[in-house]
Enzyme design. Structure first.
Site, PDB file in Angstrom:
ATOM      1  CE  LYS A  11      -1.773   1.606   4.096  1.00 58.17           C
ATOM      2  NZ  LYS A  11      -1.589   3.042   4.377  1.00 58.17           N
ATOM      3  CG  ASN A  12       2.036   2.949   3.538  1.00 56.84           C
ATOM      4  OD1 ASN A  12       0.937   3.364   3.163  1.00 56.84           O
ATOM      5  ND2 ASN A  12       2.316   2.717   4.800  1.00 56.84           N
TER       6      ASN A  12
ATOM      7  NE  ARG B 248      -0.301  12.211   6.958  1.00 55.88           N
ATOM      8  CZ  ARG B 248       0.080  13.306   7.572  1.00 55.88           C
ATOM      9  NH1 ARG B 248      -0.804  14.082   8.149  1.00 55.88           N
ATOM     10  NH2 ARG B 248       1.339  13.663   7.614  1.00 55.88           N
TER      11      ARG B 248
ATOM     12  CB  CYS C 212      -4.997   5.920  10.554  1.00 54.54           C
ATOM     13  SG  CYS C 212      -5.061   4.500   9.500  1.00 54.54           S
TER      14      CYS C 212
ATOM     15  NE  ARG D 214      -0.375  10.301  10.438  1.00 56.55           N
ATOM     16  CZ  ARG D 214      -0.798   9.288   9.683  1.00 56.55           C
ATOM     17  NH1 ARG D 214      -1.885   8.637  10.006  1.00 56.55           N
ATOM     18  NH2 ARG D 214      -0.131   8.920   8.603  1.00 56.55           N
TER      19      ARG D 214
ATOM     20  CG  ASP E 112       2.604   1.341   9.617  1.00 56.93           C
ATOM     21  OD1 ASP E 112       2.092   2.151  10.408  1.00 56.93           O
ATOM     22  OD2 ASP E 112       2.939   1.639   8.455  1.00 56.93           O
TER      23      ASP E 112
ATOM     24  CB  ILE F 109       6.369   6.869  14.957  1.00 56.40           C
ATOM     25  CG1 ILE F 109       7.552   5.899  14.868  1.00 56.40           C
ATOM     26  CG2 ILE F 109       6.215   7.718  13.691  1.00 56.40           C
ATOM     27  CD1 ILE F 109       8.836   6.428  14.330  1.00 56.40           C
TER      28      ILE F 109
ATOM     29  NE  ARG G 125      -7.603   3.929   5.042  1.00 64.37           N
ATOM     30  CZ  ARG G 125      -6.850   4.717   5.798  1.00 64.37           C
ATOM     31  NH1 ARG G 125      -7.261   5.049   6.988  1.00 64.37           N
ATOM     32  NH2 ARG G 125      -5.688   5.149   5.363  1.00 64.37           N
TER      33      ARG G 125
HETATM   34  N1  EPU Z   1       5.508  14.741  11.268  1.00 67.52           N
HETATM   35  C1  EPU Z   1       5.455  16.048  11.622  1.00 67.52           C
HETATM   36  N2  EPU Z   1       5.135  16.962  10.657  1.00 67.52           N
HETATM   37  C2  EPU Z   1       4.877  16.615   9.383  1.00 67.52           C
HETATM   38  C3  EPU Z   1       4.938  15.249   9.012  1.00 67.52           C
HETATM   39  C4  EPU Z   1       5.264  14.336   9.997  1.00 67.52           C
HETATM   40  O1  EPU Z   1       5.670  16.408  12.791  1.00 67.52           O
HETATM   41  O2  EPU Z   1       4.603  17.500   8.564  1.00 67.52           O
HETATM   42  C5  EPU Z   1       5.850  13.739  12.297  1.00 67.52           C
HETATM   43  C6  EPU Z   1       4.705  12.780  12.590  1.00 67.52           C
HETATM   44  O3  EPU Z   1       3.771  13.322  13.461  1.00 67.52           O
HETATM   45  C7  EPU Z   1       5.421  11.588  13.168  1.00 67.52           C
HETATM   46  C8  EPU Z   1       6.730  11.592  12.395  1.00 67.52           C
HETATM   47  O4  EPU Z   1       6.861  12.889  11.811  1.00 67.52           O
HETATM   48  O5  EPU Z   1       5.690  11.790  14.518  1.00 67.52           O
HETATM   49  C9  EPU Z   1       6.865  10.565  11.340  1.00 67.52           C
HETATM   50  O6  EPU Z   1       5.655  10.425  10.624  1.00 67.52           O
HETATM   51  P1  EPU Z   1       5.667  10.257   9.052  1.00 67.52           P
HETATM   52  O7  EPU Z   1       5.525  11.610   8.450  1.00 67.52           O
HETATM   53  O8  EPU Z   1       6.819   9.415   8.669  1.00 67.52           O
HETATM   54  O9  EPU Z   1       4.348   9.460   8.807  1.00 67.52           O
HETATM   55  P2  EPU Z   1       3.549   9.533   7.483  1.00 67.52           P
HETATM   56  O10 EPU Z   1       4.473   9.813   6.372  1.00 67.52           O
HETATM   57  O11 EPU Z   1       2.378  10.407   7.668  1.00 67.52           O
HETATM   58  C10 EPU Z   1       3.792   7.044   6.742  1.00 67.52           C
HETATM   59  C11 EPU Z   1       2.849   5.902   6.481  1.00 67.52           C
HETATM   60  C12 EPU Z   1       2.262   5.435   7.792  1.00 67.52           C
HETATM   61  C13 EPU Z   1       3.401   4.983   8.702  1.00 67.52           C
HETATM   62  C14 EPU Z   1       4.388   6.137   8.875  1.00 67.52           C
HETATM   63  C15 EPU Z   1       5.610   5.776   9.685  1.00 67.52           C
HETATM   64  C16 EPU Z   1       1.948   6.415   4.314  1.00 67.52           C
HETATM   65  C17 EPU Z   1       0.793   6.841   3.510  1.00 67.52           C
HETATM   66  N3  EPU Z   1       1.773   6.372   5.617  1.00 67.52           N
HETATM   67  O12 EPU Z   1       3.015   8.059   7.353  1.00 67.52           O
HETATM   68  O13 EPU Z   1       1.446   4.315   7.485  1.00 67.52           O
HETATM   69  O14 EPU Z   1       2.889   4.621   9.950  1.00 67.52           O
HETATM   70  O15 EPU Z   1       4.842   6.609   7.597  1.00 67.52           O
HETATM   71  O16 EPU Z   1       6.282   4.723   9.090  1.00 67.52           O
HETATM   72  O17 EPU Z   1       3.002   6.083   3.786  1.00 67.52           O
HETATM   73  C18 EPU Z   1      -0.361   2.865   7.758  1.00 67.52           C
HETATM   74  O18 EPU Z   1      -0.035   2.352   6.678  1.00 67.52           O
HETATM   75  O19 EPU Z   1      -1.206   2.346   8.529  1.00 67.52           O
HETATM   76  C19 EPU Z   1       0.257   4.115   8.167  1.00 67.52           C
HETATM   77  C20 EPU Z   1      -0.238   4.904   9.094  1.00 67.52           C
END
Ligand code: EPU
Length: 427
Positions: A28-29, A99, A123, A128, A315, A337, A408
């Site tokens: 997915k990701n 997201r 989620c 976020r 995850d 995280i 999802r």
């Molecule tokens: N963060 C910020 N500001 C931002 C973006 C992120 O403070 O603008 C923080 C977040 O709050 C968190 C950290 O940075 O504390 C890392 O989060 P990250 O941005 O890496 O998460 P993401 O990119 O929103 C992706 C996956 C998630 C997975 C995380 C961590 C996708 C679509 N989502 O999310 O997947 O948990 O990386 O590996 O790629 C899932 O598949 O169930 C899922 C939630």
């Protein structure tokens, strides 16, 4: 589509009987980001091994809304024709539920010089924020207007390459600016970049189609900007979903006699496999499959701290917690995280697991403790799957509501589980 379907699972009451093969779907990701990257292509992109999941359906809708022509070539292959992108406005209605829609912003800004988007949904796993995106766009020379309900972002002519440093190694922010950098003037350097295999896979495909990205899989990625990419005669084959594969390995350790997780990439699962092997799980790790001998496995308690790749993936934290409820001794769980990603533990407690939530990030689990089936509501994708695993090992019947969240990210999960011996019905 949001439905009110439920899973009814008749638990195994601790017996380890699951047997056979369970296939790992495309990730997915990974695929969501390659779909978003289609905006960077002047002609077309073909993507194979696409999982049949709700998030992919939503991303395809978003792309169609932007003017991309989507052709389904077979059940797992899509051809996207991207010669014309008609609008810079990302649909509020659709992105509310996704997201990952945020990763369209970089490619759209690069291609059209403007983008408008709402605050993205996804989620329910705590805050976020998108501040890294907003700050990053400013650094690349964009003007940002906060409209209250979302953002309008514009550049005068082109994005201007620059150096972006992320406070945390964010997955989607790294992907977004890697894609934005492809169409920016000069060099974009991302420091403290995330190193997840899905990012490497995306970057390698973009390079194959004309991008110039170096440093993939390291904390510093450099992108030399150029023109639109071409996907003629190229196919992106979606890499295996390491989180789905890891969840199946955990299930095998808990309830399997002999379970083979096929078509996976064990080297993307090192932190999980290392922990399970040291805890006493018997496994045979092959090049692209993992055989788990649940009946021959001991489960001894161990501590887990989630971390960016190659650390333990957030995850897999919830599915792993179910395993810890069945492991001998006390385990300490530290989610670093996301805040709000331990709430599901209360439900495991109601199934009679011995869990103690210390705060929003930390918990203690004592095991082994037999679980009792019950009625529960899936709060998000990963906790939802943890409930499915808990229900499978519990005694009695469990009903899991909000199956939409599980759909999802996990392709036809009920069908895959039935094939290895799980008594699961979708109603
Ligand atoms: N963060 C910020 N500001 C931002 C973006 C992120 O403070 O603008 C923080 C977040 O709050 C968190 C950290 O940075 O504390 C890392 O989060 P990250 O941005 O890496 O998460 P993401 O990119 O929103 C992706 C996956 C998630 C997975 C995380 C961590 C996708 C679509 N989502 O999310 O997947 O948990 O990386 O590996 O790629 C899932 O598949 O169930 C899922 C939630």
């Amino acid at each position: 589509m949001i439905t009110d379907e439920q899973f009814i699972i008749n638990g195994l009451a601790g017996k380890k009987t699951l047997e056979g093969k369970i296939n790992t779907p495309g990730a997915k990701n990974a695929v969501l980001k390659v779909l978003a990257a289609s905006i960077l292509f002047s002609d077309e992109v073909t993507i194979s091994n696409v999982p049949d999941i709700e998030d992919v359906a939503r991303m395809l809708e978003l792309l169609e809304d932007l003017g991309v022509v989507v052709e389904k070539q077979d059940s797992k292959t899509y051809r996207l024709i991207t010669s014309e992108i008609l609008t810079h406005e990302i649909s509020t209605e659709i992105s509310k539920h996704l997201r990952a829609s945020i990763v369209l912003t970089g490619p759209l800004l690069g291609r059209l010089g403007k983008v408008t988007f709402p605050h993205p949904g996804g989620c329910v796993i705590g805050k976020r924020p998108i501040d890294f995106f907003i700050e990053g766009f400013k650094i690349l020379g964009a003007d940002i207007k906060d409209t209250g309900s979302g953002y309008e972002i514009k550049v005068k002519k082109n994005l201007k390459g620059n150096t972006i440093f992320f406070k945390n190694a964010s997955v989607t922010a790294t992907e977004n600016f890697m894609m934005a950098g492809v169409l920016a003037e000069g060099q974009t350097i991302i420091k403290n970049a995330a190193m997840e295999p899905e990012i490497v896979s995306l970057g390698e495909f973009l390079n194959e189609c004309g991008a110039q990205i170096t440093g993939l899989g390291t904390p510093e990625i450099t992108i030399t900007g150029g023109s639109l990419l071409s996907g003629k005669d190229k196919i992106y084959h979606t890499m295996p979903d390491r989180i789905a594969a890891g969840s199946f390995v955990i299930l095998g350790a808990l309830a399997g006699k002999k379970l083979e997780v096929t078509n996976c990439e064990p080297k993307h699962l090192e932190s999980l496999l290392y922990s399970l092997l040291s805890a006493g799980v018997k496994m045979e790790i092959k090049k692209d499959s993992i055989i788990v001998y649940g009946r021959d496995s001991k489960l001894t308690a161990f501590d887990i701290k989630t971390h960016e790749y190659p650390g333990f993936p957030t995850d897999l934290q919830a599915p792993l917690a179910v395993l810890l409820t069945q492991s001998d001794g006390q385990s300490f769980l530290f989610e670093t995280i996301f805040e709000g990603r331990l709430n599901y533990l209360e439900t495991l407690g109601r199934m009679e697991a011995d869990v103690k939530i210390i705060d929003a990030h930390r918990a203690l689990i004592n095991g082994p403790k037999s679980l009792k089936g019950r009625e529960m509501e899936s709060p998000d994708l990963r906790a939802g799957l943890a409930y499915v695993i808990a229900a499978i090992i519990a005694s009695g019947v469990s009903t899991i509501h909000n199956v939409y969240y599980i759909d999802r990210g996990y392709e036809h999960i009920d069908k895959s589980l039935r094939a290895i011996g799980v008594d699961i019905k979708r109603v």
